[in-house]
Design a protein around this motif. Structure first.
Motif, PDB file in Angstrom:
ATOM      1  N   GLU A  60       0.926  -0.977  -0.104  1.00 53.32           N
ATOM      2  CA  GLU A  60       0.219  -0.024  -0.211  1.00 53.32           C
ATOM      3  C   GLU A  60       0.779   1.381  -0.018  1.00 53.32           C
ATOM      4  N   ASP A  61       1.923   1.331   0.676  1.00 51.66           N
ATOM      5  CA  ASP A  61       2.830   2.279   0.618  1.00 51.66           C
ATOM      6  C   ASP A  61       3.368   2.564  -0.581  1.00 51.66           C
ATOM      7  N   GLU A  63       2.326   1.715  -3.521  1.00 53.89           N
ATOM      8  CA  GLU A  63       1.203   2.009  -4.620  1.00 53.89           C
ATOM      9  C   GLU A  63       1.026   3.706  -4.200  1.00 53.89           C
ATOM     10  N   ALA A  64       0.879   3.898  -3.038  1.00 53.79           N
ATOM     11  CA  ALA A  64       0.794   5.528  -2.599  1.00 53.79           C
ATOM     12  C   ALA A  64       2.123   6.501  -3.348  1.00 53.79           C
ATOM     13  N   SER A  67       1.790   6.544  -6.935  1.00 53.10           N
ATOM     14  CA  SER A  67       0.452   7.525  -7.672  1.00 53.10           C
ATOM     15  C   SER A  67       0.955   8.810  -7.428  1.00 53.10           C
ATOM     16  N   GLN A  68       1.833   9.191  -6.708  1.00 52.29           N
ATOM     17  CA  GLN A  68       2.240  10.531  -6.624  1.00 52.29           C
ATOM     18  C   GLN A  68       3.322  10.995  -7.620  1.00 52.29           C
TER      19      GLN A  68
END
Length: 76
Positions: A60-61, A63-64, A67-68
């Motif tokens: 999840e980290d 992917e975050a 996405s930035q």
């Protein structure tokens, strides 16, 4: 002793005669199993990623962070 089926709330005799206890039937037993399998039912607890070594970001980290990034970041 009587209990309620966790799926359909039918009365179930809690004894050796009740093959699928605490469920009323094989159908309700399989419905419950399916809900656990797709994680509709779960036991609350801390988030664990046993396949991620300590100190590394989890998926999840990652992917975050991705996405930035700017759109051209992924182009060759």
């Amino acid at each position: 002793m009587k209990v309620k089926c966790p799926i359909c709330s039918a009365d179930v005799e809690w004894s050796e005669k009740s093959e699928h206890r605490p469920f009323c039937s094989k159908k309700c037993q399989l419905i419950d199993l399916g809900e656990w399998a797709v994680e509709d039912r779960s036991i609350p607890g801390p988030k664990q990623h046993s396949d991620t070594p300590p100190g590394l970001p989890d998926i999840e980290d990652i992917e975050a962070m991705l996405s930035q990034q700017q759109d051209d970041f992924f182009k060759l």
